[in-house]
Write an enzyme that holds these catalytic residues in place. Structure first.
Site, mmCIF file in Angstrom:
data_model
loop_
_atom_site.group_PDB
_atom_site.id
_atom_site.type_symbol
_atom_site.label_atom_id
_atom_site.label_comp_id
_atom_site.label_asym_id
_atom_site.label_seq_id
_atom_site.Cartn_x
_atom_site.Cartn_y
_atom_site.Cartn_z
ATOM 1 N N GLY A 72 -7.195 9.572 6.431
ATOM 2 C CA GLY A 72 -6.472 10.792 6.077
ATOM 3 C C GLY A 72 -7.313 12.045 6.145
ATOM 4 O O GLY A 72 -6.846 13.100 6.610
ATOM 5 N N ASN A 152 -1.189 13.748 -4.663
ATOM 6 C CA ASN A 152 -1.927 12.516 -4.940
ATOM 7 C C ASN A 152 -2.257 12.331 -6.416
ATOM 8 O O ASN A 152 -2.532 11.212 -6.855
ATOM 9 C CB ASN A 152 -3.216 12.484 -4.118
ATOM 10 C CG ASN A 152 -4.071 13.726 -4.304
ATOM 11 O OD1 ASN A 152 -3.596 14.834 -4.081
ATOM 12 N ND2 ASN A 152 -5.315 13.552 -4.711
ATOM 13 N N GLN A 180 -0.183 9.935 0.624
ATOM 14 C CA GLN A 180 0.393 9.222 -0.519
ATOM 15 C C GLN A 180 1.856 8.845 -0.297
ATOM 16 O O GLN A 180 2.343 7.874 -0.874
ATOM 17 C CB GLN A 180 0.280 10.071 -1.789
ATOM 18 C CG GLN A 180 -1.137 10.314 -2.253
ATOM 19 C CD GLN A 180 -1.835 9.063 -2.763
ATOM 20 O OE1 GLN A 180 -1.196 8.108 -3.180
ATOM 21 N NE2 GLN A 180 -3.161 9.072 -2.737
ATOM 22 N N SER A 200 -3.016 7.395 6.072
ATOM 23 C CA SER A 200 -4.192 6.538 5.923
ATOM 24 C C SER A 200 -3.766 5.113 5.593
ATOM 25 O O SER A 200 -2.913 4.901 4.730
ATOM 26 C CB SER A 200 -5.092 7.085 4.807
ATOM 27 O OG SER A 200 -6.283 6.345 4.707
ATOM 28 N N GLY A 201 -4.386 4.125 6.262
ATOM 29 C CA GLY A 201 -3.962 2.742 6.149
ATOM 30 C C GLY A 201 -4.155 2.118 4.786
ATOM 31 O O GLY A 201 -3.332 1.312 4.337
ATOM 32 N N HIS A 202 -5.233 2.482 4.098
ATOM 33 C CA HIS A 202 -5.548 1.766 2.860
ATOM 34 C C HIS A 202 -4.698 2.188 1.667
ATOM 35 O O HIS A 202 -4.836 1.630 0.583
ATOM 36 C CB HIS A 202 -7.043 1.898 2.530
ATOM 37 C CG HIS A 202 -7.458 3.234 2.005
ATOM 38 N ND1 HIS A 202 -7.787 3.436 0.682
ATOM 39 C CD2 HIS A 202 -7.618 4.429 2.614
ATOM 40 C CE1 HIS A 202 -8.132 4.699 0.500
ATOM 41 N NE2 HIS A 202 -8.042 5.323 1.661
ATOM 42 N N THR A 238 -14.620 4.293 20.640
ATOM 43 C CA THR A 238 -14.032 2.972 20.866
ATOM 44 C C THR A 238 -12.983 2.668 19.802
ATOM 45 O O THR A 238 -13.222 2.864 18.615
ATOM 46 C CB THR A 238 -15.127 1.889 20.841
ATOM 47 O OG1 THR A 238 -16.088 2.187 21.848
ATOM 48 C CG2 THR A 238 -14.548 0.510 21.082
ATOM 49 N N CYS A 326 -11.483 11.044 -4.960
ATOM 50 C CA CYS A 326 -12.467 11.824 -4.213
ATOM 51 C C CYS A 326 -13.244 12.794 -5.105
ATOM 52 O O CYS A 326 -14.249 13.356 -4.693
ATOM 53 C CB CYS A 326 -11.783 12.614 -3.104
ATOM 54 S SG CYS A 326 -10.868 11.557 -1.971
#
Length: 396
Positions: A72, A152, A180, A200-202, A238, A326
């Site tokens: 993110g 968030n 979120q 964001s994936g997590h 990559t 954060c």
């Protein structure tokens, strides 16, 4: 350590077993580079394409509008900095809000040091952006509006549809940080007039270190990471094939069970808020009571220091937070809580509990009982609480 109750899902989520299973073959079996021309690398390329298709379908986008990133924060940086670079000739004014994630706020502050002007919009007492102030803030040289989909810390969902409509009518790019919100609420980029969106994936039971930036076709956004032709020459490096595969699987799962999962979260969320307000005096819920993320509860306890509360909860096996992960090392009160009008002394006593799919009613009851006990202990040690009670106790 005994049982752990994890109530910090806004910080990160447990990677779903199905996600881990989907990722594993791409570490050791199909480990080819997705950018190679031979068949073995082609298997990785196919997996990346499948994940891109799943994610695009989830938000009503085209596959070639999804660009994979490291998360993110990178997506926010890319959207804002690249928009400033690409549209700087048209104007150097950007609009955001005072309650954005620091990935947006610090990026905007960096742009201010490099010749751009930024308007930081106020929010109301629930954390909602004021649309009239947004309209007044728009200038002929405004090139970008960046307002988060949902906060968030306090969970408030912003009026994204109205903001997107205003931006479109004025010919201004609209970016939203949906880190979120994605996976928690339905999002359709065309219906909401979103030009760029970060995720964001997590945050939705996927792996860490992977995210995406949606960029509407026709938006002039240039490369953010230089060095290769990956991601249609816009994001070099990559491809993180296992991460991308895992993200795609997590999105597939989130979309399939969103309705039932969020209904359960909403029920437990409301039960948690009701018990706290009813059983713990001098407490208040932060954020909008109904227009909020299904799993978010943010509370302030007067005469209590948030960090002490968290430490004592941890000793009882409960994981929570006082705000954004954060900024957990900061001693300053939350910028979000100050923006909704809370004084420093109350903002310091905040607790954020964010539920997940595995959260049970028993977990909530145990947590509320623990919070009641800890708040009582902390207030017994507080001279401010003692003074307040003396001044406000009924005269004998």
């Amino acid at each position: 350590m005994g049982k752990m109750i994890y109530l910090d899902n806004a910080a990160t989520t447990k990677t779903a077993p199905e996600v881990v299973e989907a990722m594993l073959p791409y570490f050791s079996e199909f480990y080819g580079n997705a950018s190679t021309v031979y068949e073995f690398g082609g298997k990785s390329k196919e997996a990346v394409s499948r994940a891109r298709e799943i994610i695009a379908n989830a938000i009503g986008a085209k596959e070639n509008e999804i660009y994979f990133t490291a998360g993110g924060s990178e997506s926010d940086n890319w959207a804002i900095k690249a928009a400033a670079e690409a549209y700087g000739d048209k104007g150097k004014h950007i609009i955001t809000s005072k309650i954005e994630h620091h990935a947006v706020l610090h990026t905007c502050q960096w742009l201010e040091q490099n010749g751009f002007e930024v308007t930081y919009l106020d929010v109301d007492e629930f954390g909602v952006v004021k649309l009239e102030e947004l309209k007044k803030a728009i200038r002929p040289d405004t090139i970008l509006i960046s307002i988060m989909f949902a906060n968030n810390e306090i969970g408030t969902i912003e009026p994204v549809e109205e903001i997107g409509r205003i931006a479109k009518e004025q010919g201004i790019l609209f970016h939203t940080d949906a880190v979120q919100a994605f996976g928690q609420v339905p999002i359709h980029v065309d219906e909401l007039n979103i030009d760029m969106m970060s995720s964001s994936g997590h945050k939705l039971n996927g792996p860490k270190g992977i995210g995406f930036l949606y960029i509407r076709k026709g938006v002039k956004i240039r490369s953010f990471v230089h060095g290769g032709a990956q991601e249609r020459k816009r994001r070099a490096g990559t491809e993180n094939v296992p991460g991308i595969v895992g993200f795609g699987k997590a999105v597939e799962l989130a979309m399939a069970n969103m309705e039932t999962r969020t209904a359960k979260e909403r029920e437990l969320r409301d039960y948690l808020m009701e018990r706290i307000l009813k059983e713990i005096p001098f407490s208040r819920i932060n954020g909008h009571r109904t227009s909020r993320l299904p799993n978010n509860v943010n509370i302030c306890f007067q005469f209590v220091e948030g960090e002490s509360l968290l430490i004592m909860l941890d000793m009882k096996g409960i994981c929570g937070s006082s705000g954004s992960a954060c900024t957990s090392g900061s001693l300053d009160p939350s910028h979000v809580l100050l923006a909704i009008g809370l004084p420093h002394e109350i903002a310091h006593g905040s607790l954020r509990l964010t539920l997940g799919e595995e959260t049970s009613r028993e977990d909530i009851d145990y947590t509320v009982d623990a919070v009641k006990e800890i708040v009582k202990k902390l207030r017994e040690m507080s001279p401010l609480y003692e003074d307040y009670m003396k001044k406000n106790s009924p005269k004998g």
